[in-house]
Design a protein around this motif. Sequence first.
Motif: not given
Length: 369
Positions: A44-49
């Motif tokens: 999820y955090a990687i997707w946001i970035s």
Amino acid sequence: MRRLKEKVALPFAPAAVADLQERLLAWYRAEKRDLPWRRTTDPYAIWISEVMLQQTRVETVKPYWARFLARFPTVLALAEAPLDDVLAHWSGLGYYARGRKLHEAARVIVERHGGALPADAAALAALPGFGPYTVAAVGSIGLGLDEAAVDGNVARVLTRWLCREGDPREAKALAFFREVASLLLPPGAAGDWNQAMMELGATRCGPGAPACLGCPVATHCLAFRAGRQAELPPRRKAKARPELHLAAALVVRDGETLLARRPDAGLFASLWELPAVTVEAGEGTALLQRLVDEMVGGGAVVGEAIGTVEQTLTHRELKLTVHAVAAQAQAPRIAAPYVDVRFADPAAALPGGLSSVTRKALRASRQER
């Protein structure tokens, strides 16, 4: 995948491909930039970035990424949040459709996938906002899928590696490079490989003259061997971009500024801004005066320009001129095209947030702290 008419074949022997993979991965693992999203394995955090980094500089994204995750730490938190709150935390990043698609996709992920990003390329591609690059980047880096990601940096690198003519940003060229990238992909290391390719393009193999002396795989680059690395890819001729001129009103009452909210579609959708009208270059303030009269009543006087800001939009160049307005204190009224209007502190939290050009305009007129 639909096959291309152009035959895809690597000009490298298998041993050369293996050497290229080994060298580039070793360089990346030793020399990669320390970026905050590289310290997490949370998909999820990687997707946001990845979404934030599209069309936005790394240094700009860093604080936004941290604040966004602090407010929306999970897919569920993002899905359950009001869109206004999401856009408020996106305010200033620009290209607001990205924030809307994130919110929409989060809701789909909760409804269809139990709140977890699906570890399947086809399922990812079915999510709002997931084009080929996002599927491959999030899939490989965050979910361990063997998917090749091709962005502008990677397309430039491959153009030079293959010494290929033409503009790598054209749709046909990107499709070709996706297939080439798939052939080069080392199974089981797709996440690092994709990041290594992007890192090389961002730090060594940039536009213009690349830093070939610092490149770990220069000996495999056909453009370098031919002495053509500085001329490939060819520079794209800049197209004339249409200009959009806006005149905005700065109305201040008891320390608060008159702000108006855009509708949910169109330019700066759902965001707050100084009330503004579209004008022709050099046009007077009659249209702005009419809008101000509708909002705060007769007697308001649109004065001289006190600040001008410019901003590049997706397809246009925006120039906004701010005019000081003297008006009597009274409750404002909604006027088209806006859906809400109020006096507020621009530094306070607003549903939907301020448009980035409004932040610039307030700074230019010395109204924002």
